[in-house]
Design a protein around this motif. Structure first.
Motif, short mmCIF file in Angstrom:
data_model
loop_
_atom_site.label_atom_id
_atom_site.label_comp_id
_atom_site.label_asym_id
_atom_site.label_seq_id
_atom_site.Cartn_x
_atom_site.Cartn_y
_atom_site.Cartn_z
N GLU A 1 -29.69 16.67 -1.34
CA GLU A 1 -31.03 16.26 -1.74
C GLU A 1 -31.27 14.76 -1.59
OE1 GLU A 1 -31.51 17.48 -5.75
OE2 GLU A 1 -32.08 19.53 -5.25
N PHE A 2 -30.24 13.96 -1.55
CA PHE A 2 -30.41 12.53 -1.64
C PHE A 2 -30.73 11.86 -0.31
CE2 PHE A 2 -27.93 11.68 -5.82
CZ PHE A 2 -28.86 12.45 -6.48
N ALA A 3 -30.49 12.55 0.81
CA ALA A 3 -30.83 12.01 2.13
C ALA A 3 -30.28 10.61 2.34
CB ALA A 3 -32.34 12.03 2.34
N VAL A 4 -28.99 10.44 2.08
CA VAL A 4 -28.38 9.12 2.19
C VAL A 4 -27.51 8.98 3.44
CG1 VAL A 4 -28.38 8.68 -0.29
CG2 VAL A 4 -26.45 9.86 0.73
N ASN A 5 -27.65 9.94 4.35
CA ASN A 5 -26.76 9.95 5.51
C ASN A 5 -27.05 8.85 6.52
OD1 ASN A 5 -28.85 11.09 7.46
ND2 ASN A 5 -28.86 12.61 5.85
N MET A 6 -28.14 8.10 6.33
CA MET A 6 -28.46 7.04 7.29
C MET A 6 -27.45 5.90 7.25
SD MET A 6 -29.92 6.44 4.26
CE MET A 6 -31.55 7.16 4.16
N ARG B 1 -30.61 17.43 6.33
CA ARG B 1 -29.59 18.23 5.63
C ARG B 1 -28.53 18.70 6.63
NH1 ARG B 1 -29.11 21.98 1.31
NH2 ARG B 1 -27.09 23.00 1.57
N THR B 2 -28.97 19.14 7.80
CA THR B 2 -28.03 19.59 8.84
C THR B 2 -27.12 18.45 9.27
OG1 THR B 2 -29.67 21.20 9.60
CG2 THR B 2 -27.86 20.68 11.10
#
Length: 507
Positions: free
Chosen positions: A366-371, A290-291
């Motif tokens: 919430e989706f954790a798509v930052n990769m 999230r950060t």
């Protein structure tokens, strides 16, 4: 002769009665992969079918009945490795929210999946492999690639997002729905329903927004309101529960990897989030992600420019959220959307500007798509002299009305653009490829040709396409319907069973 079918990722409750109906028509389900909540119902109804838990399939762990199978890396495997490795490696970003899954692990996972599923197809000899959506969670895409190579028939479905509850059916997303393609050319009259939907897309975005986007934006707003402090409170709460159970997963139900699959930082995918305090480790990693996402959002905001400052004609490119199947695999090499930016920047006439807007979900806490994004990713976009980045909060219809052309890998923005009289450049294999006004772009030459001979949107183009969908496509959902989705369960089961039966009987 009894026909054999494999069902992959068919976890929604309606698939059990669908399978029961096709069994009555002489079709045997020999293999079934699904999420663990569906296991009991599936195994009770089809005790002879091999059941494979989705989590195990994604980790390349064999189904219990196939543990001893051994397969050689034959010419079929070699051909798929040569053509699909990059797509598969990129698809593994779905697991890698911690951004440390290296090439060695990806290569090993691909090899294990490829060999395992080569063996499964050899052993079960299916006449048809069924997917509720275009394959995109790695192992199912490997199965599709194998089926293409050895000639096993496949069937997949896709939701017509702007026209619920219609769905598209096709043997392969790269071919599309041939019945729909023919229906577009034969539309004679346009119904009031088709006209009403097209008219809605000519109104405000708030009213035209697809249902799934409405839900995603609602959840995003709630998570944003909670802020980082809310995420930290979740972490603390989970730690207290873990500690009360002495970190035991046997007593404390797991919350990790039950609806998706994530890799734990510093641990292999197969061993991720196992053992004591797995829930706490999972929540801590989510908190750290999230950060990271918030930092990317801050950089993106600094690079944004007001739409009012942009002069001259513009091309509007709303990027697809990633990892999602509208980019990988359905956009092919253009899953790297920087390639689209490069091609459009090089193809536009002098004085034109490419306006790029990232998908709002890319910064969803919430989706954790930052990769799939980095600081350099956005900086490369902004470095083009004729490219401008705009806020994710910018109204899409304002951008469409301001632009001359919409570009996309497969989002609904193309259809929204057609409704508002703007042609669309499609860098992918979207279900609406046959809509008048949509231009397929596969390379630089295609893009240059589109700008040299500006495409036009025929009169009532969207109405004709919607009418074709209604005349040639069935209603219902193959995959999980979103919360609150109105669905006639009996008709849905009947339509899905008929599609499968007809596909096999016509073969």
């Amino acid at each position: 002769m009894t026909k054999r079918a494999i069902l992959l990722e068919c976890s929604a409750p309606h698939w059990v009665p669908v399978a029961q109906q096709i069994a009555e028509n002489g079709i045997e389900v020999v293999y079934w992969s699904a999420w663990s909540p569906a296991e009991q119902a599936i195994c009770a109804a089809f005790p002879s079918a091999i059941f494979h838990n989705t989590i195990d399939a994604k980790r390349a762990n064999p189904a219990p009945a196939m543990q001893t199978m051994r397969v050689a890396f034959d010419e079929v495997c070699q051909a798929i490795w040569a053509s699909e490795a990059q797509t598969v490696y990129d698809m593994m970003n779905r697991f890698d929210t911690s951004r440390d899954m290296n090439n060695v692990e990806r290569s090993m996972l691909f090899m294990q999946m490829l060999l395992y599923w080569r063996g499964v197809l050899n052993e079960t000899k299916p006449h048809l492999v069924i997917f509720p959506a275009p394959p995109h969670v790695v192992y199912d895409y490997v199965v599709l690639a194998l089926c293409r190579e050895i000639g096993v028939q496949t069937l997949m479905f896709e939701e017509a997002t702007i026209l619920p509850p219609y769905r598209i059916e096709m043997d392969d997303y790269v071919h599309g729905d041939m019945n729909l393609a023919r229906a577009v050319a034969s539309v004679a009259e346009i119904s009031l329903e088709a006209s009403a939907i097209a008219e809605r897309l000519r109104g405000s975005y708030a009213q035209a927004k697809p249902y799934r986007e409405v839900e995603a934006h609602r959840r995003m707003a709630e998570a944003r309101a909670e802020g980082v402090a809310g995420a930290f409170r979740q972490l603390e709460a989970v730690f207290v529960i873990d500690k009360a159970h002495l970190g035991s997963n046997e007593v404390n139900p797991k919350i990790v990897n039950v609806t998706s699959l994530e890799k734990e930082r510093g641990v292999s995918l197969k061993q991720s989030f196992e053992g004591p305090f797995a829930n706490t480790r999972y929540m801590r990693q989510r908190y750290e992600e999230r950060t990271h996402t918030d930092k990317l959002a801050e950089l993106y905001a600094r690079l944004c420019r007001p739409l009012e400052e942009i002069e001259g004609p513009i091309v509007y490119f709303p990027m697809a959220g990633q990892p999602e199947r509208t980019s990988n695999p359905q956009a092919g090499i253009f899953t790297n959307q920087l390639l689209i930016v490069n091609i459009l920047s090089a193809s536009m006439p002098d004085g034109w500007t490419l306006v790029v807007k990232d998908h709002p979900n890319q910064f969803h806490p919430e989706f954790a798509v930052n990769m799939c994004r980095s600081e350099e990713y956005y900086e490369v976009i902004a470095a083009h002299a004729n490219v401008r980045i705009v806020s994710t909060q910018q109204d899409p219809f304002t951008l469409i009305d301001r632009c001359a052309i919409v570009a996309t890998t497969g989002g609904t923005s193309a259809l929204e653009g057609i409704a508002r009289g703007k042609p669309a450049l499609l860098f992918g294999d979207a279900w609406y490829r046959d809509c008048p006004g949509v231009v397929r772009v596969r390379n630089l030459s295609d893009a240059q040709q589109a700008f040299a001979a500006m495409p036009a949107v025929p009169h009532s183009a969207l109405e004709r396409f919607l009418q074709a969908v209604m005349s040639s496509c069935a209603t219902g959902m193959a995959d999980y319907p979103p919360d609150g989705y109105e669905l006639d369960e009996k008709s849905n089961v009947r339509n899905l069973a008929a599609s499968i039966t007809n596909r096999l009987l016509d073969a």
